[in-house]
Design a protein around this motif. Structure first.
Motif, PDB file in Angstrom:
ATOM      1  N   PHE A 112       0.842  -1.192   0.000  1.00 13.16           N
ATOM      2  CA  PHE A 112       0.000   0.000   0.000  1.00 13.16           C
ATOM      3  C   PHE A 112       0.886   1.253   0.000  1.00 13.16           C
ATOM      4  O   PHE A 112       2.097   1.174   0.238  1.00 13.16           O
ATOM      5  CB  PHE A 112      -0.932   0.021   1.221  1.00 13.16           C
ATOM      6  CG  PHE A 112      -1.971  -1.063   1.213  1.00 13.16           C
ATOM      7  CD1 PHE A 112      -3.152  -0.903   0.511  1.00 13.16           C
ATOM      8  CD2 PHE A 112      -1.753  -2.255   1.908  1.00 13.16           C
ATOM      9  CE1 PHE A 112      -4.110  -1.901   0.499  1.00 13.16           C
ATOM     10  CE2 PHE A 112      -2.705  -3.259   1.908  1.00 13.16           C
ATOM     11  CZ  PHE A 112      -3.883  -3.089   1.195  1.00 13.16           C
ATOM     12  N   ASP A 127      -2.413   1.849   4.336  1.00 10.02           N
ATOM     13  CA  ASP A 127      -3.209   0.652   4.616  1.00 10.02           C
ATOM     14  C   ASP A 127      -4.475   0.547   3.769  1.00 10.02           C
ATOM     15  O   ASP A 127      -5.280  -0.367   3.955  1.00 10.02           O
ATOM     16  CB  ASP A 127      -3.581   0.597   6.106  1.00 10.02           C
ATOM     17  CG  ASP A 127      -4.361   1.832   6.551  1.00 10.02           C
ATOM     18  OD1 ASP A 127      -4.728   2.677   5.689  1.00 10.02           O
ATOM     19  OD2 ASP A 127      -4.597   1.975   7.766  1.00 10.02           O
ATOM     20  N   THR A 128      -4.655   1.492   2.821  1.00  8.42           N
ATOM     21  CA  THR A 128      -5.908   1.516   2.053  1.00  8.42           C
ATOM     22  C   THR A 128      -5.676   1.646   0.554  1.00  8.42           C
ATOM     23  O   THR A 128      -6.325   0.946  -0.236  1.00  8.42           O
ATOM     24  CB  THR A 128      -6.788   2.696   2.516  1.00  8.42           C
ATOM     25  OG1 THR A 128      -7.020   2.597   3.917  1.00  8.42           O
ATOM     26  CG2 THR A 128      -8.119   2.703   1.759  1.00  8.42           C
ATOM     27  N   TYR A 129      -4.766   2.479   0.138  1.00 11.20           N
ATOM     28  CA  TYR A 129      -4.615   2.832  -1.276  1.00 11.20           C
ATOM     29  C   TYR A 129      -3.398   2.140  -1.890  1.00 11.20           C
ATOM     30  O   TYR A 129      -2.361   1.962  -1.237  1.00 11.20           O
ATOM     31  CB  TYR A 129      -4.487   4.344  -1.429  1.00 11.20           C
ATOM     32  CG  TYR A 129      -5.643   5.092  -0.784  1.00 11.20           C
ATOM     33  CD1 TYR A 129      -6.906   5.076  -1.362  1.00 11.20           C
ATOM     34  CD2 TYR A 129      -5.456   5.791   0.411  1.00 11.20           C
ATOM     35  CE1 TYR A 129      -7.971   5.756  -0.765  1.00 11.20           C
ATOM     36  CE2 TYR A 129      -6.507   6.470   1.016  1.00 11.20           C
ATOM     37  CZ  TYR A 129      -7.768   6.444   0.419  1.00 11.20           C
ATOM     38  OH  TYR A 129      -8.818   7.093   1.010  1.00 11.20           O
ATOM     39  N   TYR A 144      -7.655   2.973  -5.144  1.00 11.81           N
ATOM     40  CA  TYR A 144      -7.839   1.710  -4.438  1.00 11.81           C
ATOM     41  C   TYR A 144      -7.217   0.579  -5.259  1.00 11.81           C
ATOM     42  O   TYR A 144      -6.981   0.728  -6.459  1.00 11.81           O
ATOM     43  CB  TYR A 144      -9.327   1.443  -4.229  1.00 11.81           C
ATOM     44  CG  TYR A 144      -9.948   2.278  -3.132  1.00 11.81           C
ATOM     45  CD1 TYR A 144      -9.942   1.835  -1.814  1.00 11.81           C
ATOM     46  CD2 TYR A 144     -10.539   3.512  -3.413  1.00 11.81           C
ATOM     47  CE1 TYR A 144     -10.512   2.592  -0.792  1.00 11.81           C
ATOM     48  CE2 TYR A 144     -11.111   4.281  -2.407  1.00 11.81           C
ATOM     49  CZ  TYR A 144     -11.086   3.809  -1.099  1.00 11.81           C
ATOM     50  OH  TYR A 144     -11.648   4.565  -0.097  1.00 11.81           O
ATOM     51  N   SER A 148     -11.040  -3.746  -6.840  1.00  4.98           N
ATOM     52  CA  SER A 148     -11.842  -3.454  -5.647  1.00  4.98           C
ATOM     53  C   SER A 148     -13.213  -2.888  -5.997  1.00  4.98           C
ATOM     54  O   SER A 148     -14.147  -2.955  -5.197  1.00  4.98           O
ATOM     55  CB  SER A 148     -11.097  -2.467  -4.746  1.00  4.98           C
ATOM     56  OG  SER A 148     -11.005  -1.187  -5.365  1.00  4.98           O
ATOM     57  N   ASP A 153     -10.288   8.170  -4.263  1.00  3.42           N
ATOM     58  CA  ASP A 153     -10.474   9.289  -3.345  1.00  3.42           C
ATOM     59  C   ASP A 153      -9.464  10.367  -3.706  1.00  3.42           C
ATOM     60  O   ASP A 153      -8.514  10.130  -4.467  1.00  3.42           O
ATOM     61  CB  ASP A 153     -10.259   8.855  -1.900  1.00  3.42           C
ATOM     62  CG  ASP A 153     -11.360   7.950  -1.382  1.00  3.42           C
ATOM     63  OD1 ASP A 153     -12.471   7.984  -1.956  1.00  3.42           O
ATOM     64  OD2 ASP A 153     -11.113   7.197  -0.421  1.00  3.42           O
ATOM     65  N   GLU A 166     -13.958  12.848  -1.085  1.00  6.09           N
ATOM     66  CA  GLU A 166     -14.369  11.544  -1.596  1.00  6.09           C
ATOM     67  C   GLU A 166     -15.214  11.617  -2.860  1.00  6.09           C
ATOM     68  O   GLU A 166     -15.390  10.615  -3.547  1.00  6.09           O
ATOM     69  CB  GLU A 166     -15.132  10.783  -0.515  1.00  6.09           C
ATOM     70  CG  GLU A 166     -14.280  10.499   0.724  1.00  6.09           C
ATOM     71  CD  GLU A 166     -15.044   9.729   1.779  1.00  6.09           C
ATOM     72  OE1 GLU A 166     -16.243   9.462   1.544  1.00  6.09           O
ATOM     73  OE2 GLU A 166     -14.452   9.405   2.822  1.00  6.09           O
TER      74      GLU A 166
END
Length: 363
Positions: A112, A127-129, A144, A148, A153, A166
């Motif tokens: 990530f 931890d997300t992108y 992302y 997914s 974002d 967002e």
């Protein structure tokens, strides 16, 4: 190159056919009466002259498809300068791969990416992108992982910190044309704004929305405006993130055939266009004629004047000095189609002007 050869043959045949058609209708018609001999002292096309050298301009060989949006004069967002690869790691505990705006770093961790500022404060955890991209001077796109199904974002950044956005989307309604009175020029001018903020420090004599489909270009745009200032013309092009690029508009077009090589390009400078108009006017003509050369293999240059004006005129000059002038705006009126004879050096001078002056627009 094979395509250019084919196009050259097609255009040669078309020019010759159009020329002969307009002549054969009635050689004593209004065409002749509207083109009385204007002897200006230049050499006749049949007079002996010292032939100058000329060749097909190299820059035109590199143009596969002419593009109206070629002469960029301003860009509000230069990604190459604002987004850079990291060569020396700024932090011991993070592996940074890019720096944005000399303030933010993209770091990687367990597949990530996150965002950290130059002071070592983490703005977005890794931890997300899966990837990040700087898309304007205050906006970072956060993607992302592939598959997914999630839309990206956006992080609006300022002062080393940021705020997630967002639902970023482009809206033409955010762009407005505002009238501004200029006391120095004592007239009303116009400016473009996005959400009330001016996007460029110049005011325009005219400013109107346009359609990218009406512009001869392969470039994409979310919105386009046509602007003018002091007889100069411009295109203002918006992308999805309200970044703008400004291109000087098109004034004319050159079509050139030398040997078996054919090419086309736009005239993208108002100053060069004015120079070419004066150059053509200075040639004058030796005489009016009713029948041009029949040699379809002759080199020729064709110039379309007035692409940013109401009236358009097309002038075709072959290497032997014959010149066919055709009004594209009033093409049903015979008096606006006629032949003249110029010096054979006229053609060479024009080719060399294209190779020297016009080439500057494509450097």
């Amino acid at each position: 190159m094979r395509i250019k050869k084919i196009l050259a043959g097609i255009l040669c045949a078309a020019v010759s056919a159009a020329a002969m058609t307009s002549c054969d209708k009635d050689e004593s018609s209004a065409i002749n009466s509207s083109t009385e001999s204007k002897n200006t002292g230049v050499n006749s096309a049949l007079s002996p002259v010292e032939i100058k050298d000329y060749s097909f301009p190299e820059f035109m060989e590199e143009i596969s498809v002419p593009d109206m949006l070629s002469n960029e004069i301003y860009s509000s967002f230069n990604k190459e300068e604002l987004a850079k690869k990291v060569e020396e790691q700024p932090f011991e505990e993070y592996v940074c791969i890019e720096s944005y705006l000399d303030t933010y770093y993209v770091f990687e961790e367990d597949g990530f990416v996150g965002i950290i500022n130059k002071h070592g404060t983490v703005v977005i955890e890794a931890d997300t992108y899966s990837s990040a991209e700087l898309v304007s001077d205050d906006l970072i796109k956060l993607n992302y992982p592939e598959g997914s199904g999630m839309s990206a974002d956006y992080l609006r950044v300022s002062g080393g910190y940021g705020k997630l956005v967002e639902d970023h989307s482009f809206s033409a309604e955010a762009i407005a044309v505002s009238a501004v009175y200029d006391s120095q020029e004592d007239k009303e001018l116009y400016e473009l704004t996005v959400n009330g903020k001016s996007v460029y420090d110049k005011k325009w004599d005219s400013l109107d929305p346009a359609n990218i489909e009406d512009i001869d270009t392969a470039k994409k745009a979310s919105a386009v405006y046509k602007a003018s200032s002091s007889s100069q013309h411009y295109f203002i092009v918006f992308d999805d993130y309200y970044n703008i690029k400004i291109y000087e508009g098109v004034y004319g077009m050159i079509k050139l055939k030398i040997g078996d090589v054919y090419g086309e390009c736009y005239i993208l400078s108002g100053d060069h266009y004015s120079e070419l108009e004066k150059m053509i006017a200075s040639f004058g003509s030796e005489s009016a004629v009713s029948r041009p050369s029949k040699d379809e293999n002759l080199d020729f240059i064709q110039i379309v004047f007035g692409l940013s004006a109401r009236d358009r005129v097309q002038v075709t000059i072959s290497a032997d000095g014959y010149c066919f002038t055709d009004s594209l705006t009033h093409n049903e009126q015979p008096a606006n189609k006629y032949f003249t004879v110029l010096s054979r050096e006229t053609f060479i001078d024009l080719v060399n002007w294209v190779d020297g002056t016009l080439a500057q627009e494509y450097e």
